[in-house]
Design a protein around this motif. Sequence first.
Motif, mmCIF file in Angstrom:
data_model
loop_
_atom_site.group_PDB
_atom_site.id
_atom_site.type_symbol
_atom_site.label_atom_id
_atom_site.label_comp_id
_atom_site.label_asym_id
_atom_site.label_seq_id
_atom_site.Cartn_x
_atom_site.Cartn_y
_atom_site.Cartn_z
ATOM 1 N N ASP A 59 17.664 -39.113 -4.098
ATOM 2 C CA ASP A 59 18.581 -39.149 -2.972
ATOM 3 C C ASP A 59 18.675 -40.605 -2.535
ATOM 4 O O ASP A 59 17.685 -41.184 -2.091
ATOM 5 C CB ASP A 59 18.040 -38.268 -1.849
ATOM 6 C CG ASP A 59 18.961 -38.193 -0.652
ATOM 7 O OD1 ASP A 59 20.004 -38.866 -0.642
ATOM 8 O OD2 ASP A 59 18.623 -37.454 0.294
ATOM 9 N N ILE A 60 19.854 -41.206 -2.700
ATOM 10 C CA ILE A 60 20.049 -42.624 -2.405
ATOM 11 C C ILE A 60 21.118 -42.780 -1.334
ATOM 12 O O ILE A 60 22.189 -42.181 -1.430
ATOM 13 C CB ILE A 60 20.483 -43.416 -3.654
ATOM 14 C CG1 ILE A 60 19.453 -43.275 -4.771
ATOM 15 C CG2 ILE A 60 20.737 -44.882 -3.312
ATOM 16 C CD1 ILE A 60 19.924 -43.826 -6.114
ATOM 17 N N GLU A 61 20.800 -43.596 -0.347
ATOM 18 C CA GLU A 61 21.792 -43.980 0.656
ATOM 19 C C GLU A 61 21.784 -45.501 0.763
ATOM 20 O O GLU A 61 20.717 -46.111 0.783
ATOM 21 C CB GLU A 61 21.484 -43.363 2.009
ATOM 22 C CG GLU A 61 22.509 -43.724 3.070
ATOM 23 C CD GLU A 61 22.293 -43.013 4.381
ATOM 24 O OE1 GLU A 61 22.653 -43.602 5.419
ATOM 25 O OE2 GLU A 61 21.770 -41.868 4.385
ATOM 26 N N ILE A 62 22.959 -46.086 0.820
ATOM 27 C CA ILE A 62 23.105 -47.524 1.036
ATOM 28 C C ILE A 62 23.651 -47.691 2.444
ATOM 29 O O ILE A 62 24.748 -47.209 2.755
ATOM 30 C CB ILE A 62 24.045 -48.158 -0.009
ATOM 31 C CG1 ILE A 62 23.454 -47.998 -1.413
ATOM 32 C CG2 ILE A 62 24.303 -49.629 0.333
ATOM 33 C CD1 ILE A 62 24.368 -48.436 -2.535
ATOM 34 N N THR A 63 22.873 -48.338 3.310
ATOM 35 C CA THR A 63 23.278 -48.557 4.699
ATOM 36 C C THR A 63 23.636 -50.015 4.892
ATOM 37 O O THR A 63 22.863 -50.907 4.532
ATOM 38 C CB THR A 63 22.139 -48.152 5.665
ATOM 39 O OG1 THR A 63 21.891 -46.754 5.511
ATOM 40 C CG2 THR A 63 22.525 -48.436 7.104
ATOM 41 N N THR A 64 24.823 -50.244 5.466
ATOM 42 C CA THR A 64 25.317 -51.601 5.668
ATOM 43 C C THR A 64 25.423 -51.914 7.152
ATOM 44 O O THR A 64 25.764 -51.049 7.963
ATOM 45 C CB THR A 64 26.700 -51.785 5.016
ATOM 46 O OG1 THR A 64 27.644 -50.957 5.682
ATOM 47 C CG2 THR A 64 26.672 -51.450 3.531
ATOM 48 N N PHE A 65 25.117 -53.172 7.490
ATOM 49 C CA PHE A 65 25.353 -53.674 8.843
ATOM 50 C C PHE A 65 25.530 -55.178 8.754
ATOM 51 O O PHE A 65 25.291 -55.777 7.702
ATOM 52 C CB PHE A 65 24.218 -53.283 9.806
ATOM 53 C CG PHE A 65 22.874 -53.858 9.482
ATOM 54 C CD1 PHE A 65 22.467 -55.066 10.052
ATOM 55 C CD2 PHE A 65 22.003 -53.207 8.633
ATOM 56 C CE1 PHE A 65 21.215 -55.602 9.758
ATOM 57 C CE2 PHE A 65 20.757 -53.731 8.344
ATOM 58 C CZ PHE A 65 20.366 -54.932 8.905
ATOM 59 N N VAL A 119 27.872 -44.647 11.198
ATOM 60 C CA VAL A 119 26.738 -44.474 12.098
ATOM 61 C C VAL A 119 26.907 -45.437 13.274
ATOM 62 O O VAL A 119 27.426 -46.533 13.112
ATOM 63 C CB VAL A 119 25.392 -44.699 11.375
ATOM 64 C CG1 VAL A 119 25.224 -43.683 10.247
ATOM 65 C CG2 VAL A 119 25.255 -46.107 10.834
ATOM 66 N N PRO A 120 26.472 -45.035 14.476
ATOM 67 C CA PRO A 120 26.672 -45.884 15.650
ATOM 68 C C PRO A 120 25.998 -47.256 15.523
ATOM 69 O O PRO A 120 26.610 -48.273 15.807
ATOM 70 C CB PRO A 120 26.062 -45.082 16.798
ATOM 71 C CG PRO A 120 26.046 -43.665 16.325
ATOM 72 C CD PRO A 120 25.897 -43.733 14.831
ATOM 73 N N VAL A 121 24.739 -47.258 15.092
ATOM 74 C CA VAL A 121 23.968 -48.504 14.980
ATOM 75 C C VAL A 121 23.213 -48.472 13.654
ATOM 76 O O VAL A 121 22.340 -47.621 13.450
ATOM 77 C CB VAL A 121 22.977 -48.658 16.163
ATOM 78 C CG1 VAL A 121 22.182 -49.939 16.043
ATOM 79 C CG2 VAL A 121 23.728 -48.616 17.500
ATOM 80 N N GLY A 122 23.544 -49.386 12.756
ATOM 81 C CA GLY A 122 22.967 -49.384 11.415
ATOM 82 C C GLY A 122 21.449 -49.484 11.387
ATOM 83 O O GLY A 122 20.784 -48.731 10.673
ATOM 84 N N VAL A 123 20.880 -50.388 12.160
ATOM 85 C CA VAL A 123 19.430 -50.570 12.139
ATOM 86 C C VAL A 123 18.738 -49.332 12.703
ATOM 87 O O VAL A 123 17.712 -48.888 12.169
ATOM 88 C CB VAL A 123 19.021 -51.856 12.888
ATOM 89 C CG1 VAL A 123 17.505 -51.960 12.983
ATOM 90 C CG2 VAL A 123 19.594 -53.087 12.178
#
Length: 139
Positions: A59-65, A119-123
């Motif tokens: 299960d992979i998710e890439i989160t950007t901010f 998402v509201p806030v990436g971190v």
Amino acid sequence: MALMLSATVLRAEMPVNPGKPFAETFLLLQLSDGDPEKQDMVLSVAGNLLEHYQPDLVDIEITTFGPGVRLLYADNDRRELIKSLMAQGVRFSVCMNTIDTIERGTGNRPELIPDILRVPVGVAHILERIDQGYVLVRP
């Protein structure tokens, strides 16, 4: 009874993603850099992990901010690769706080690739995923 309780505790510690019911490895890739080489590296890592673990088992998710959100702009030339990774179950999330900041600064809201998680806030999202049992990697 103690055996049943410890089995329940162990099961509760594993992340649960209904879209990846057989996943045994849970990975979150962070992208906060707008450098095209860094974007390529993150996408390459995701592709390599899909091959190594098989798409159903990871299960992979890439989160950007920050500047990393540029990866998910609709006009990004990596869009086809992103779509291919999404078709294999990789999720992409974008920090809407960053998008709002860009809009305030430029007067324009960037168009994003459809079907990504906003998402509201990436971190904060990263911290929540870590609490859920995902392993954070910052290539």
